[in-house]
Design an enzyme around this catalytic site. Structure first.
Site, PDB file in Angstrom:
ATOM      1  N   TYR A  95       6.316  -2.028   7.995  1.00 13.51           N
ATOM      2  CA  TYR A  95       5.823  -3.298   7.425  1.00 13.51           C
ATOM      3  C   TYR A  95       5.669  -4.434   8.437  1.00 13.51           C
ATOM      4  O   TYR A  95       4.646  -5.137   8.419  1.00 13.51           O
ATOM      5  CB  TYR A  95       6.677  -3.710   6.208  1.00 13.51           C
ATOM      6  N   GLU A 137       9.413   1.018  -3.152  1.00 16.21           N
ATOM      7  CA  GLU A 137       9.281   2.319  -2.472  1.00 16.21           C
ATOM      8  C   GLU A 137      10.645   2.975  -2.226  1.00 16.21           C
ATOM      9  O   GLU A 137      10.769   4.202  -2.334  1.00 16.21           O
ATOM     10  CB  GLU A 137       8.484   2.156  -1.167  1.00 16.21           C
ATOM     11  N   TYR A 208      -4.161  15.382  -3.079  1.00 18.49           N
ATOM     12  CA  TYR A 208      -4.856  16.254  -4.026  1.00 18.49           C
ATOM     13  C   TYR A 208      -4.083  16.285  -5.344  1.00 18.49           C
ATOM     14  O   TYR A 208      -2.862  16.472  -5.347  1.00 18.49           O
ATOM     15  CB  TYR A 208      -4.978  17.678  -3.472  1.00 18.49           C
ATOM     16  N   SER A 209      -4.817  16.130  -6.447  1.00 15.62           N
ATOM     17  CA  SER A 209      -4.170  16.205  -7.765  1.00 15.62           C
ATOM     18  C   SER A 209      -3.660  17.613  -7.994  1.00 15.62           C
ATOM     19  O   SER A 209      -4.300  18.587  -7.583  1.00 15.62           O
ATOM     20  CB  SER A 209      -5.183  15.901  -8.870  1.00 15.62           C
ATOM     21  N   THR A 279      -9.557  18.254 -11.941  1.00 17.12           N
ATOM     22  CA  THR A 279      -8.249  18.822 -11.577  1.00 17.12           C
ATOM     23  C   THR A 279      -7.071  18.169 -12.307  1.00 17.12           C
ATOM     24  O   THR A 279      -6.274  18.887 -12.902  1.00 17.12           O
ATOM     25  CB  THR A 279      -8.042  18.838 -10.043  1.00 17.12           C
TER      26      THR A 279
HETATM   27  C1  HEM Z   1      -2.975   2.503   0.989  1.00 21.60           C
HETATM   28  C2  HEM Z   1      -2.028  -2.206   0.388  1.00 21.60           C
HETATM   29  C3  HEM Z   1       1.452  -1.889   3.772  1.00 21.60           C
HETATM   30  C4  HEM Z   1      -0.355   2.418   5.053  1.00 21.60           C
HETATM   31  C5  HEM Z   1      -2.979   1.206   0.523  1.00 21.60           C
HETATM   32  C6  HEM Z   1      -3.836   0.728  -0.537  1.00 21.60           C
HETATM   33  C7  HEM Z   1      -3.591  -0.584  -0.695  1.00 21.60           C
HETATM   34  C8  HEM Z   1      -2.572  -0.959   0.260  1.00 21.60           C
HETATM   35  C9  HEM Z   1      -4.246  -1.515  -1.691  1.00 21.60           C
HETATM   36  C10 HEM Z   1      -4.830   1.580  -1.327  1.00 21.60           C
HETATM   37  C11 HEM Z   1      -4.061   2.260  -2.435  1.00 21.60           C
HETATM   38  C12 HEM Z   1      -4.840   3.328  -3.174  1.00 21.60           C
HETATM   39  O1  HEM Z   1      -5.816   3.827  -2.672  1.00 21.60           O
HETATM   40  O2  HEM Z   1      -4.426   3.680  -4.282  1.00 21.60           O
HETATM   41  C13 HEM Z   1      -0.975  -2.528   1.240  1.00 21.60           C
HETATM   42  C14 HEM Z   1      -0.323  -3.820   1.286  1.00 21.60           C
HETATM   43  C15 HEM Z   1       0.669  -3.728   2.240  1.00 21.60           C
HETATM   44  C16 HEM Z   1       0.612  -2.374   2.783  1.00 21.60           C
HETATM   45  C17 HEM Z   1      -0.692  -5.020   0.439  1.00 21.60           C
HETATM   46  C18 HEM Z   1       1.657  -4.777   2.705  1.00 21.60           C
HETATM   47  C19 HEM Z   1       2.288  -5.588   1.934  1.00 21.60           C
HETATM   48  C20 HEM Z   1       1.256  -0.709   4.436  1.00 21.60           C
HETATM   49  C21 HEM Z   1       2.007  -0.266   5.595  1.00 21.60           C
HETATM   50  C22 HEM Z   1       1.471   0.934   5.982  1.00 21.60           C
HETATM   51  C23 HEM Z   1       0.411   1.262   5.031  1.00 21.60           C
HETATM   52  C24 HEM Z   1       3.154  -1.033   6.222  1.00 21.60           C
HETATM   53  C25 HEM Z   1       1.854   1.791   7.167  1.00 21.60           C
HETATM   54  C26 HEM Z   1       1.771   1.394   8.386  1.00 21.60           C
HETATM   55  C27 HEM Z   1      -1.228   2.792   4.061  1.00 21.60           C
HETATM   56  C28 HEM Z   1      -1.955   4.046   4.082  1.00 21.60           C
HETATM   57  C29 HEM Z   1      -2.698   4.076   2.885  1.00 21.60           C
HETATM   58  C30 HEM Z   1      -2.418   2.847   2.195  1.00 21.60           C
HETATM   59  C31 HEM Z   1      -1.907   5.094   5.172  1.00 21.60           C
HETATM   60  C32 HEM Z   1      -3.626   5.209   2.385  1.00 21.60           C
HETATM   61  C33 HEM Z   1      -5.056   4.921   2.579  1.00 21.60           C
HETATM   62  C34 HEM Z   1      -5.622   5.398   3.879  1.00 21.60           C
HETATM   63  O3  HEM Z   1      -5.098   6.345   4.462  1.00 21.60           O
HETATM   64  O4  HEM Z   1      -6.618   4.830   4.331  1.00 21.60           O
HETATM   65  N1  HEM Z   1      -2.215   0.170   0.978  1.00 21.60           N
HETATM   66  N2  HEM Z   1      -0.385  -1.690   2.150  1.00 21.60           N
HETATM   67  N3  HEM Z   1       0.322   0.249   4.122  1.00 21.60           N
HETATM   68  N4  HEM Z   1      -1.527   2.110   2.917  1.00 21.60           N
HETATM   69 FE1  HEM Z   1      -0.892   0.248   2.509  1.00 21.60          FE
END
Ligand code: HEM
Length: 404
Positions: A95, A137, A208-209, A279
């Site tokens: 974070y 989390e 994946y679902s 799925t």
């Molecule tokens: C996915 C917001 C912090 C890594 C997401 C999604 C949102 C989001 C809106 C899309 C969710 C979905 O598709 O259902 C946020 C917010 C954060 C935060 C507001 C801070 C307060 C982090 C941190 C990490 C992270 C700290 C890791 C370094 C990811 C990854 C995805 C994701 C890897 C999956 C989408 C992808 O691979 O492109 N997050 N996130 N997020 N988040 Fe975060």
């Protein structure tokens, strides 16, 4: 808690963020990946390239800013994202990295307009939002690890069986290498797979679902082979189709997700799917058939034609056993489909059809499919007066808006 002045500063910058939000998150990702390339092992490169993740994160930042003094109001959104984060293995130490680079990006894009006051307010606000995610989390990690058959991070599973379900969809039956119990799940939930592809610098994680009912000694996923191997979208699904044979070991995280069938309710359900969106619906269908065979179910599936229609025989067999009305729509049926009578309706699912054929007053509606399908179904149900609390849906990939 944030003081009143900070809250006011945050709220007054929302319109600025709304103008520059996407630009800020684009700069944010670029800088963060330059400084922390190891994070490319977690982020989905396909989503980055298509800007989808940028939009999802930008949208959440606005929402958080608007509700900064009442984060409870966005708890459902936090919950949904936290499920995804837990499934990916996002940890508290990630974070501050995101926070630092978000502030760098705000400064870079806003230039002089980003006064110290604004930057400090955002640093404080980000801390509050991050804490909310971290604590939700932490509970999810505890729950995933403490339930019977559960685990915390990624666990090796062997591909026990592969079944070709259509020209484009293949099922993989996954059993834990350690031979021990596996966590139960709610029908509609997903798992993450972490893949190392030979010759690739970073790992790939995809969700994946689960496509069968819980309570088995395996998890089943049914994967669509997306566009070419070279397209970022198709990389993982093509790899699974072309290179992952029975006996191969895959790293899996425990089931997650807040889109699932409410098995406490006895009222009718309508399960609608487009393409590989079937799925989670088949998981729901198989679960109802096992646990609530008296429940009235309408299973509506839309596909192009019989060649790409997966799990056809399984759905028909389940429908025959329980109180399920299964309806198949093909929009481009083949001659063979016509000869075999393998579909019920030609064309797309319409409002008029739904009005005539489903119980609109009592049913809960669950749907999943490509975005145009989702938009059409969602607006049809709203026009037909279905209450919002009876409409449940899930997107493939990052959340998007269903509004036209
Ligand atoms: C996915 C917001 C912090 C890594 C997401 C999604 C949102 C989001 C809106 C899309 C969710 C979905 O598709 O259902 C946020 C917010 C954060 C935060 C507001 C801070 C307060 C982090 C941190 C990490 C992270 C700290 C890791 C370094 C990811 C990854 C995805 C994701 C890897 C999956 C989408 C992808 O691979 O492109 N997050 N996130 N997020 N988040 Fe975060």
């Amino acid at each position: 808690m944030l003081d009143q002045k900070t809250i006011e500063t945050i709220k007054s910058t929302v319109p600025v963020l709304e103008v520059h939000g996407e630009q800020i998150t684009t700069v944010f990702y670029k800088t963060m990946f330059e400084n922390h390339p190891e994070l490319l092992n977690i982020f989905n490169h396909a989503n980055q390239k298509q800007g989808r993740q940028q939009r999802a994160l930008a949208g959440t930042v606005y929402a958080a800013a608007k509700y900064i003094d009442n984060l409870e109001a966005i708890l459902p959104v936090v919950n949904q994202i936290a499920h995804k984060h837990r499934s990916l293995g996002i940890l508290p130490e990630h974070y501050p990295i995101v926070g630092k680079h978000l502030l760098i990006a705000i400064k870079e894009v806003l230039g002089d307009a980003a006064t110290d006051e604004i930057i400090n307010a955002w640093a404080d606000a980000y801390g509050v939002i991050a804490d909310a995610f971290i604590s939700v989390e932490a509970e999810m990690y505890d729950e995933a690890a403490s339930q019977r058959g559960g685990w915390k991070d990624f666990r090796p599973f062997i591909v026990a069986k592969r079944v070709e379900e259509s020209e484009v969809i293949t099922s993989f039956y996954l059993k834990p290498v350690d031979g021990k119990a596996i966590a139960s799940f709610k029908p509609g939930q997903y798992i993450s797979i972490k893949l190392e592809i030979e010759g690739e610098e970073f790992t790939h994680i995809r969700q994946y679902s689960l496509s069968d009912a819980p309570g088995k000694d395996y998890y089943r996923i049914s994967v669509k082979k997306e566009a070419g191997m070279e397209s970022p979208d198709g990389k993982v699904s093509n790899y699974l189709h072309n290179s992952v044979e029975e006996g191969e070991v895959l790293q899996i995280s425990a089931p997650a997700g807040d889109f699932f069938l409410d098995t406490q309710k006895d009222t009718p359900v309508v399960l609608l799917s487009g393409g590989v969106g079937l799925t989670p619906m088949v998981s729901m269908l198989n679960t109802v058939a096992e646990l609530q065979p008296e429940k009235e179910v309408t299973f509506i599936h839309a596909a192009q034609n019989g060649k790409v229609h997966a799990l056809k025989d399984e759905v028909a067999a389940t429908a025959a056993k329980a109180k399920v009305n299964s309806v198949v729509f093909y929009d481009q049926p083949t001659e063979e489909d016509r000869q075999n009578n393998s579909f019920d309706v030609e064309g797309y699912i319409t409002k008029e059809w739904l009005k005539e054929n489903v119980n609109l007053e009592q049913s809960d509606f669950y749907f999943c499919g490509p975005v145009p399908f989702m938009k059409a179904v969602n607006s049809a149900l709203k026009d037909l007066g279905v209450a919002e609390d009876r409409i449940h849906f899930e997107f493939f990939g990052p959340m998007a808006s269903l509004e036209a």
